[in-house]
Design an enzyme around this catalytic site. Structure first.
Site, mmCIF file in Angstrom:
data_model
loop_
_atom_site.group_PDB
_atom_site.id
_atom_site.type_symbol
_atom_site.label_atom_id
_atom_site.label_comp_id
_atom_site.label_asym_id
_atom_site.label_seq_id
_atom_site.Cartn_x
_atom_site.Cartn_y
_atom_site.Cartn_z
ATOM 1 N N HIS A 153 0.827 -1.204 0.000
ATOM 2 C CA HIS A 153 0.000 0.000 0.000
ATOM 3 C C HIS A 153 0.867 1.262 0.000
ATOM 4 O O HIS A 153 0.597 2.210 -0.745
ATOM 5 C CB HIS A 153 -0.917 0.009 1.226
ATOM 6 C CG HIS A 153 -2.167 -0.781 1.062
ATOM 7 N ND1 HIS A 153 -2.170 -2.155 0.891
ATOM 8 C CD2 HIS A 153 -3.480 -0.401 1.043
ATOM 9 C CE1 HIS A 153 -3.417 -2.579 0.782
ATOM 10 N NE2 HIS A 153 -4.231 -1.537 0.870
ATOM 11 N N HIS A 202 1.133 -4.075 9.279
ATOM 12 C CA HIS A 202 2.512 -3.824 8.843
ATOM 13 C C HIS A 202 3.336 -3.296 10.001
ATOM 14 O O HIS A 202 2.839 -2.533 10.843
ATOM 15 C CB HIS A 202 2.555 -2.802 7.707
ATOM 16 C CG HIS A 202 2.383 -3.390 6.348
ATOM 17 N ND1 HIS A 202 3.261 -4.300 5.798
ATOM 18 C CD2 HIS A 202 1.417 -3.181 5.408
ATOM 19 C CE1 HIS A 202 2.843 -4.633 4.588
ATOM 20 N NE2 HIS A 202 1.739 -3.976 4.336
#
Length: 257
Positions: A153, A202
């Site tokens: 992302h 993440h």
């Protein structure tokens, strides 16, 4: 003032001009070194202290399954993270490429499509090579199955939004407007990356690596467009003007690309 009189003044101004090209190269090399350092540490199995610290800061002290902030904030973060999803970014790239092609800039449109696709694929390859697992320190607020480093992302949003921002710059005037465009794109990329850490999917170092990779890729694509495609378009426009056809110059005499 004659040309001979003006020559020393021109040379003096040129000498005082900041060497931006050298500065950009130096910053790019520094970013590459940081990216390689992060990757080497992750491959070696090392952990970063700030990764765990930041993840835990974004969770309730008495229950790490609950993020800080209200339920409305968590919902807004999910909306932000969706702006960096493959589906949304693909739609944006396709629309941008079609608009560029329809306006006669098909080479630039092809560059945007190819550069973003290749950048996303390269990031996926790096993910598979590094093969870092997703964070297990806190529960995830959404399901993810791919590897963790670097953040897709963060990388892909930087590739797409920063590339599009650089393409828009020649179409607008004024430093304030251009600064706003770059600032808005940068803020959007930063928000998308931060949302991935908030969601717990993440490590912060994944996002940092994604930002570095995506920004470097976007700047590389911009240089290809600037040095290879834009001069060719300008030459074609000047040729049309000399041949007696419509001269694509605006009121200020500058060539419209």
């Amino acid at each position: 003032m004659t040309m001979d009189d003006a020559a020393p003044l021109i040379e003096s101004r040129a000498a005082r001009r900041f060497p931006w090209s050298v500065a950009w190269i130096a910053m790019a090399l520094a970013a590459v070194m940081v990216l390689l350092f992060l990757a080497s540490r992750v491959v070696g199995g090392d952990a970063f202290a700030f990764d765990a610290r930041i993840l835990l800061m974004l969770r309730q002290a008495d229950d790490v399954a609950v993020p800080v902030g209200s339920a409305r904030l968590a919902s807004a973060v999910r909306d932000v993270t969706a702006l960096g999803s493959t589906t949304v970014l693909t739609l944006i790239v396709v629309i941008a490429a079609l608009l560029l092609t329809a306006s006669g800039r098909w080479r630039t449109g092809a560059l945007v499509a190819a550069a973003t696709a290749l950048g996303g694929w390269t990031n996926t390859v790096i993910k598979d090579v590094v093969s870092r697992a997703r964070p297990d320190l806190v529960p995830h607020l959404m399901d993810e199955t791919s590897r963790s480093f670097p953040s897709g992302h963060a990388a892909n949003s930087a590739i797409v939004y920063l590339t599009l921002a650089t393409l828009v710059l020649p179409m607008v005037r004024g430093r304030a407007v251009r600064g706003t465009i770059v600032g808005a794109a940068t803020l959007l990329v930063a928000a998308i990356g931060a949302s991935r850490v908030y969601m717990g999917v993440h490590w912060p170092s994944d996002v940092l690596a994604g930002w570095l990779f995506g920004t470097l890729w976007a700047l590389g694509s911009w240089q290809v467009e600037l040095r290879m495609l834009r001069p060719r378009s300008a030459f074609a426009s000047r040729s049309k003007g000399r041949s007696g056809r419509d001269d694509p110059a605006d009121a200020s005499g500058r060539t419209v690309q």
